[in-house]
Each structure stands twice: as C-alpha cells, then as structure tokens.
Design a protein around this motif. Sequence first.
Motif, PDB file in Angstrom:
ATOM      1  N   GLY A 164      -0.589  11.261   5.077  1.00 53.61           N
ATOM      2  CA  GLY A 164       0.836  11.576   5.193  1.00 53.61           C
ATOM      3  C   GLY A 164       1.446  12.269   4.005  1.00 53.61           C
ATOM      4  N   GLU A 165       0.623  12.623   3.010  1.00 57.62           N
ATOM      5  CA  GLU A 165       1.095  13.370   1.836  1.00 57.62           C
ATOM      6  C   GLU A 165       2.274  12.687   1.152  1.00 57.62           C
ATOM      7  OE1 GLU A 165       1.679  17.434   3.220  1.00 57.62           O
ATOM      8  OE2 GLU A 165      -0.400  17.880   2.711  1.00 57.62           O
ATOM      9  N   ARG A 166       2.195  11.349   1.083  1.00 53.81           N
ATOM     10  CA  ARG A 166       3.188  10.539   0.354  1.00 53.81           C
ATOM     11  C   ARG A 166       4.605  10.677   0.903  1.00 53.81           C
ATOM     12  NH1 ARG A 166       0.975   8.608  -4.508  1.00 53.81           N
ATOM     13  NH2 ARG A 166      -1.089   9.491  -4.959  1.00 53.81           N
ATOM     14  N   LYS A 167       4.716  10.987   2.186  1.00 55.80           N
ATOM     15  CA  LYS A 167       6.019  11.053   2.847  1.00 55.80           C
ATOM     16  C   LYS A 167       6.193   9.819   3.731  1.00 55.80           C
ATOM     17  CE  LYS A 167       6.007  16.114   2.877  1.00 55.80           C
ATOM     18  NZ  LYS A 167       6.007  17.332   3.734  1.00 55.80           N
ATOM     19  N   PRO A 168       7.443   9.446   4.038  1.00 55.29           N
ATOM     20  CA  PRO A 168       7.671   8.221   4.818  1.00 55.29           C
ATOM     21  C   PRO A 168       6.955   8.232   6.165  1.00 55.29           C
ATOM     22  CG  PRO A 168       9.713   9.004   3.858  1.00 55.29           C
ATOM     23  CD  PRO A 168       8.700  10.081   3.613  1.00 55.29           C
ATOM     24  N   VAL A 169       6.505   7.045   6.567  1.00 53.80           N
ATOM     25  CA  VAL A 169       5.861   6.841   7.865  1.00 53.80           C
ATOM     26  C   VAL A 169       6.846   6.096   8.763  1.00 53.80           C
ATOM     27  CG1 VAL A 169       3.966   5.685   9.086  1.00 53.80           C
ATOM     28  CG2 VAL A 169       3.546   6.822   6.889  1.00 53.80           C
ATOM     29  N   ARG A 170       6.999   6.548   9.987  1.00 55.70           N
ATOM     30  CA  ARG A 170       7.956   5.937  10.908  1.00 55.70           C
ATOM     31  C   ARG A 170       7.207   5.244  12.049  1.00 55.70           C
ATOM     32  NH1 ARG A 170      10.339  10.978   9.501  1.00 55.70           N
ATOM     33  NH2 ARG A 170      12.255  10.669   8.285  1.00 55.70           N
ATOM     34  N   VAL A 171       7.673   4.049  12.397  1.00 54.32           N
ATOM     35  CA  VAL A 171       7.015   3.238  13.430  1.00 54.32           C
ATOM     36  C   VAL A 171       8.042   2.822  14.465  1.00 54.32           C
ATOM     37  CG1 VAL A 171       5.669   1.163  13.896  1.00 54.32           C
ATOM     38  CG2 VAL A 171       5.343   2.389  11.742  1.00 54.32           C
ATOM     39  N   ARG A 172       7.668   2.890  15.736  1.00 47.72           N
ATOM     40  CA  ARG A 172       8.552   2.488  16.834  1.00 47.72           C
ATOM     41  C   ARG A 172       7.784   1.624  17.830  1.00 47.72           C
ATOM     42  NH1 ARG A 172      10.035   7.647  15.301  1.00 47.72           N
ATOM     43  NH2 ARG A 172       8.278   8.578  16.399  1.00 47.72           N
ATOM     44  N   VAL A 173       8.451   0.591  18.359  1.00 43.32           N
ATOM     45  CA  VAL A 173       7.879  -0.293  19.385  1.00 43.32           C
ATOM     46  C   VAL A 173       8.890  -0.406  20.512  1.00 43.32           C
ATOM     47  CG1 VAL A 173       6.869  -2.541  19.887  1.00 43.32           C
ATOM     48  CG2 VAL A 173       6.740  -1.623  17.562  1.00 43.32           C
TER      49      VAL A 173
ATOM     50  N   GLN B 230       0.829  -1.203   0.000  1.00 44.23           N
ATOM     51  CA  GLN B 230       0.000   0.000   0.000  1.00 44.23           C
ATOM     52  C   GLN B 230       0.866   1.256   0.000  1.00 44.23           C
ATOM     53  OE1 GLN B 230      -3.090  -0.009   2.981  1.00 44.23           O
ATOM     54  NE2 GLN B 230      -3.352   2.203   2.905  1.00 44.23           N
ATOM     55  N   ALA B 231       1.969   1.208   0.755  1.00 43.80           N
ATOM     56  CA  ALA B 231       2.881   2.358   0.783  1.00 43.80           C
ATOM     57  C   ALA B 231       3.543   2.563  -0.576  1.00 43.80           C
ATOM     58  CB  ALA B 231       3.931   2.146   1.870  1.00 43.80           C
ATOM     59  N   GLN B 232       3.961   1.475  -1.217  1.00 44.09           N
ATOM     60  CA  GLN B 232       4.596   1.578  -2.531  1.00 44.09           C
ATOM     61  C   GLN B 232       3.641   2.175  -3.557  1.00 44.09           C
ATOM     62  OE1 GLN B 232       6.091  -2.296  -3.559  1.00 44.09           O
ATOM     63  NE2 GLN B 232       7.632  -2.309  -1.928  1.00 44.09           N
ATOM     64  N   ALA B 233       2.366   1.805  -3.447  1.00 43.11           N
ATOM     65  CA  ALA B 233       1.373   2.353  -4.368  1.00 43.11           C
ATOM     66  C   ALA B 233       1.242   3.867  -4.217  1.00 43.11           C
ATOM     67  CB  ALA B 233       0.011   1.686  -4.127  1.00 43.11           C
ATOM     68  N   LEU B 234       1.621   4.389  -3.047  1.00 45.83           N
ATOM     69  CA  LEU B 234       1.578   5.835  -2.799  1.00 45.83           C
ATOM     70  C   LEU B 234       2.963   6.477  -2.974  1.00 45.83           C
ATOM     71  CD1 LEU B 234      -0.684   5.769   0.404  1.00 45.83           C
ATOM     72  CD2 LEU B 234      -1.349   6.541  -1.884  1.00 45.83           C
ATOM     73  N   ASP B 235       3.888   5.729  -3.540  1.00 45.48           N
ATOM     74  CA  ASP B 235       5.258   6.215  -3.770  1.00 45.48           C
ATOM     75  C   ASP B 235       5.943   6.634  -2.480  1.00 45.48           C
ATOM     76  OD1 ASP B 235       5.090   5.833  -6.535  1.00 45.48           O
ATOM     77  OD2 ASP B 235       4.085   7.759  -6.790  1.00 45.48           O
ATOM     78  N   THR B 236       5.746   5.871  -1.425  1.00 47.44           N
ATOM     79  CA  THR B 236       6.415   6.143  -0.165  1.00 47.44           C
ATOM     80  C   THR B 236       6.770   4.815   0.490  1.00 47.44           C
ATOM     81  OG1 THR B 236       6.275   7.360   1.917  1.00 47.44           O
ATOM     82  CG2 THR B 236       4.262   6.261   1.169  1.00 47.44           C
ATOM     83  N   TYR B 237       7.138   4.851   1.773  1.00 49.58           N
ATOM     84  CA  TYR B 237       7.493   3.612   2.462  1.00 49.58           C
ATOM     85  C   TYR B 237       7.258   3.795   3.957  1.00 49.58           C
ATOM     86  CZ  TYR B 237      11.806   6.174   3.531  1.00 49.58           C
ATOM     87  OH  TYR B 237      12.710   7.110   3.959  1.00 49.58           O
ATOM     88  N   ILE B 238       7.251   2.650   4.663  1.00 53.14           N
ATOM     89  CA  ILE B 238       7.120   2.651   6.115  1.00 53.14           C
ATOM     90  C   ILE B 238       8.457   2.217   6.702  1.00 53.14           C
ATOM     91  CG2 ILE B 238       5.879   1.718   8.107  1.00 53.14           C
ATOM     92  CD1 ILE B 238       3.526   1.140   6.262  1.00 53.14           C
ATOM     93  N   GLU B 239       9.005   3.045   7.592  1.00 50.10           N
ATOM     94  CA  GLU B 239      10.306   2.759   8.197  1.00 50.10           C
ATOM     95  C   GLU B 239      10.103   2.290   9.643  1.00 50.10           C
ATOM     96  OE1 GLU B 239      14.454   5.054   9.454  1.00 50.10           O
ATOM     97  OE2 GLU B 239      12.857   6.136   8.392  1.00 50.10           O
TER      98      GLU B 239
END
Length: 408
Positions: A306-315, A266-275
């Motif tokens: 997120g306007e096609r900008k990277p999303v960051r996740v932390r656990v 889904q992120a690739q389809a929006l030209d972005t990624y999840i970090e």
Amino acid sequence: MLSHITAKLLIVDDLPENLLALDALIQGEDRQVHQAQSAEQALSLLLEHEFALAILDVQMPGMNGFELAELMRGMEKTRSIPIVFVSAAGREMNYAFKGYESGAVDFLHKPLDTLAVKSKVSVFVDLFRQRKALDRQLQALERSRAEQEQLLTQLQVARGELEHAVRMRDDFMSIVSHEVRTPLNGLILEAQLRRLHLSRGNLAAFSEDKLKAMVERDERQINSLIRLVEDMLDVSRIRTGKLSIRPRTFDLGHLVRGLVENFSAQAQALDTYIELQRCEAVQGEWDEFRIEQVLANLLSNALRYGERKPVRVRVFADGAMACVQVQDQGIGIDAQNQQRIFQQFERIAAQQANGGLGLGLYISEQIVLAHGGRIEVDSQAGAGSIFSVYLPLPEAAQHRDQIQATSA
C-alpha cells in the motif's frame, strides 16, 4: 511381480515391550520387521539392509530419535528412507515441529491409533514395493531389446505419476510453511511488544486485564498452529484436495474489528493506519479461524503493497452475501495479472522484492470457495486495489433482508 517383493521396516525404541507391541501391530506377509533398542543398533541395521520405512522413538537414552534422523539424512544410503517419529510427550512439547525439521514424513503421539498406524505403514510398504517393481522393470528393459518399447512406455507413465506426486508433496509443504508463518508472526510480535514494555519499565501494560488478554491471544495463536499441523497432515484431505471447514455462528463485524486492532501496531510501524469505514454486525455460519486467516492475509498484503498510505476496511451485508472489503492505495494490479495472482507461487513482477511464496491469495481463494463464496479484485496499476470477500449468509438472514427491502 509385487508378490515377490518384501518390504523391510525398522522400528527403534529403548523399551522392549514397546518394540513387541509395535512389531505385532505392523506385521504382514509383504513385509519384514527389524528391531533396534538403541540408535547405534539402528545404524548397523540401516547400513546392512534397505528399508521402506523407519519408525523412531523420540526419547531414548544416549542418541535420541531426532539425532538419529539427522545422521540418516547425512548418509547417501539412508537419506531417502521415510521417517515416522513416535513420542509419548504431550502435544504442548512441540516435538512435531522439530520432527518435520529433521525430515520426518509423519509424527505420531502415544497411545497410538492402531488403525491409523496400520494404514500409514501399508501406504509406505506399497510405495516401496511399487518402486522396487519399477526398478526390476528397468532391469528387464536393459536385458530384453524385444520388450524395450513396451517397457519404455510403462516407465514414462510411472515417471509422470512419480513426478506429479513429488510436485504435490512440494506444493503441500510450501502451503504448510506459509500457513504456519501467520500465527508464528503473531506470537513473535506479542513477544517483541512485551519486551519493549519491560525495557521501558511500563509495568502498567501487565495489569491483570491486559495479561489475561495477552494469554488469550497467545492461546489463539498456539491453537492455530496446532490445528494447522493436524489439518494439513490429514490424509483424506491431501488425497481429495479439500479444505477442512468447521463452521459455527459468529459476528463477522466483530472479527474484523479485532483484526484491525491487531494490525494497528504493524500499520503504525509503516507510518500509516487502517480505517474501519463501515462495520455492520453480520451474523453467519463460517469457519472463524479460516475466515480470519483470509482477512489477515488481505490486510497484510494491503499494508505491504500500500506504499504507506491508509488502508480502508468495510463490512456489510449485500443481499444474500456478507461482504468484507479491504482497500489499499498502493501499486495496484493490471488486468492481465488479476487472475494470475490467485494461482500457486504467483506474484506480479512489481511485488517480487516484497518476498513471500505467492501462496496467500491462492490459499485464501480456496478457503472462500470452500464456504460457497468468492473473492473479487478491482484494481488498476498505480491506483491501488480493492479485494472483496463474499460469504453466503444463512437463509434466515437472507429472508429477513428481503422482508426489510420489501417494507422499505
């Protein structure tokens, strides 16, 4: 006044033995049961009588139960009659979904739970008798001016209760449709991905290991749908407003890694990624399905806004709490809207074009609160948002962290 009101019930089944058994089960002094062995006979009875409830068998020769329900919804006299479907087909047939699309209020599987059937029928009988009693009160109000003020007060109270009940029903159905959509979207995405591989002749995507993973994902989504339907139709949960939580021990970090992987397409389809910036192994006792639902909603929102900008996740573990943070770099949320977005049907003005019912964050917060946790948002308009989900850790884990902190 209720003692003089009799509720009429209609049961429709092509098998006489089923009719006899159900008739004996739902009989009572305050009701009258009418039987029909076909949809045609049922229509004749529906035009002749006013029924409090119709119990329809799904599988009948000729016109089946779903077709009969559609006819009932198309006629003024019968469109408001509550419908309960009964079927001997297995749950895997997904008849329940078609039943609710046909306007049913409930769907029962054979063999029937006798106590549940009696209880549900009694509820509809009571509602019908109360409504008829209210109608008689209105007639008495018109006939007697001396009692007008007293009866008008009673009417206003009853009307308020009915409107409240309707609002609760509508909110409930909206939440159901929103929750069901998440696993359905997962299944649709899987089907589209497989069709893409087939159209390109990429048979390597269907190796034994990958097929096994596909089946496991499908089963997970299907089980999610089944559980959603069963949980959301639980009568006690509706009355108390409490979520059904089934805790078990699992690794929150492992769950998040799987979600990030699932959302990568889904992120690739929006030209972005999840970090995945930080992902500690955090063991806890929570409802894995419900927590996955919360985090999937946050990831979906982060990609959407997120306007096609990277999303960051932390656990990570934060004292006595486990924490998952989802950070986007999108439109952000101003201070006055940060509490409103957790209410039902609320969306900030900038997000209206993105669609949705405005239920995701409301549902997510209720799930987290039911676990004894909380959701926090740190955001500014135009500067992105950080949503933090805090879940309580088991006492043993808290004690271990305290010892480690002391040693350090």
